[in-house]
Scaffold this active site. Structure first.
Site: not given
Ligand code: NAD
Length: 317
Positions: A66, A137, A158, A217-220
């Protein structure tokens, strides 16, 4: 090769399909049949990020990459900031077999990973879902989580509260009461999903009750952070891939500061194939560090291609 444009993907791959495909991929990784190649990620300047996630699943006959990234100037041009495309190849010959729009696929495979972790690790009778984050997301995450537990309400925080009503609308669609709360009220949740692009921790250990399952899930990439390292260190940590978890995932901070030993992080695939029991007690805090692996993208893209071929859709070139 078959070209499956972004606009077709929604009609080809459902959240259920993504769940099944990603679960099979994590299991194949645990059995050693599939592995991800090192992630390439480059800063292009002016906030633009570009990179490649790739891998091979020998059992599933999948090889590919990807390519994509984040282009913050896009919104002003009426385009989505995250852009990505999946390329699939024949693992025996290296010939390209398909090119698939990667935007929706990314959201579906990310939400599927989080839902798989909730399915396997959260308390079975979890009733309150907490969500930290309300961007693109977040709605996908909420929909996928609601498939695996009978939640009775959703609470959300948020940093930019004006974004919360859009998430509230997804909850309403699912028939779930929705409330915007301060972070300390996340203690009411048995499952918390964090899905922000935050560079510093928002969720602290004191905001989380015993027995909670966290899907971070946000930290990539390197440098992002959603939760206090002490919270990670005090939890039983699971991940999609340990190498990514300690380098670009949420665990990078706890491991980097010596609070957490990388060897204690468990690939979720180990739970899926029965090699690890998962949650061991009702009081344990479990944490899934979802970093997003290339094989997830390839798995859902393969579903899209198979369906498109069955239905005679896409462009053969
Ligand atoms: P988005 O830009 O639509 O939303 C960003 C969210 O982060 C919003 O809720 C925003 O309010 C919040 N935010 C921004 N700055 C913040 C700060 N300083 N502190 C706290 N919150 C802040 O992004 P998105 O598409 O919803 O993606 C969210 C995150 O998930 C991104 O970091 C993205 O890279 C990551 N992501 C991870 C995977 C994976 O597989 N793990 C896949 C896709 C996206």
């Amino acid at each position: 090769m078959l070209i499956v444009p972004e606009a077709l993907v929604a009609s080809l791959v459902s959240p259920d399909d993504a769940f099944v495909a990603v679960e099979a991929t994590f299991a194949a990784m645990a059995r050693g049949e599939a592995y991800n190649f090192p992630v390439v990620r480059e800063a292009l300047g002016e906030g633009r990020q570009y990179g490649f996630k790739s891998g091979i699943d020998r059992a599933g006959g999948v090889l590919g990459v990807k390519a994509g990234g984040y282009f913050p100037g896009n919104a002003a041009k009426g385009l989505v900031n995250h852009q990505s495309t999946v390329f699939l190849f024949d693992p025996d010959t290296g010939q390209p077999t398909a090119m698939v729009g990667g935007g929706l696929l990314t959201a579906l495979r990310t939400a599927a990973a989080s839902a798989i972790s909730i399915d396997r690790l959260a308390l079975p009778d979890a009733r309150v879902l907490g969500i930290v984050g309300a961007g693109h997301q977040a709605g996908f995450q909420l929909r996928a989580a609601a498939r695996v537990r009978r939640f009775e309400r959703v609470i959300a925080w948020n940093r930019h509260p004006e974004m919360l009503p859009r998430l509230g609308a997804v909850a309403a669609e699912l028939g779930l009461p929705f409330e915007a709360v301060d972070l300390p009220r996340m203690r009411e949740a048995e499952v918390i999903i964090t899905i922000t692009s935050s560079p510093a921790a928002s969720l602290m250990a004191g905001h989380v009750s015993a027995g909670t399952h966290l899907a971070c899930m946000g930290t990539d990439p390197k440098g992002k952070q959603e939760v206090e390292p002490a919270l990670v260190a005090g939890a039983s940590v699971f991940t999609d891939e340990v190498a990514q978890s300690v380098s670009i995932g949420e665990a990078q901070h706890a491991v980097g500061t010596g609070l957490l030993d990388a060897s204690s992080i468990v690939p979720i695939g180990e739970v899926l194939i029965g090699r690890h029991p998962g949650r061991r007690s009702a009081d344990e805090i479990t944490l899934f560090d979802g970093t997003g692996v290339g094989l997830q993208d390839l798995a859902v893209a393969s579903v899209a291609v198979a369906r498109a071929r069955e239905r005679g859709l896409g462009v053969e070139v």
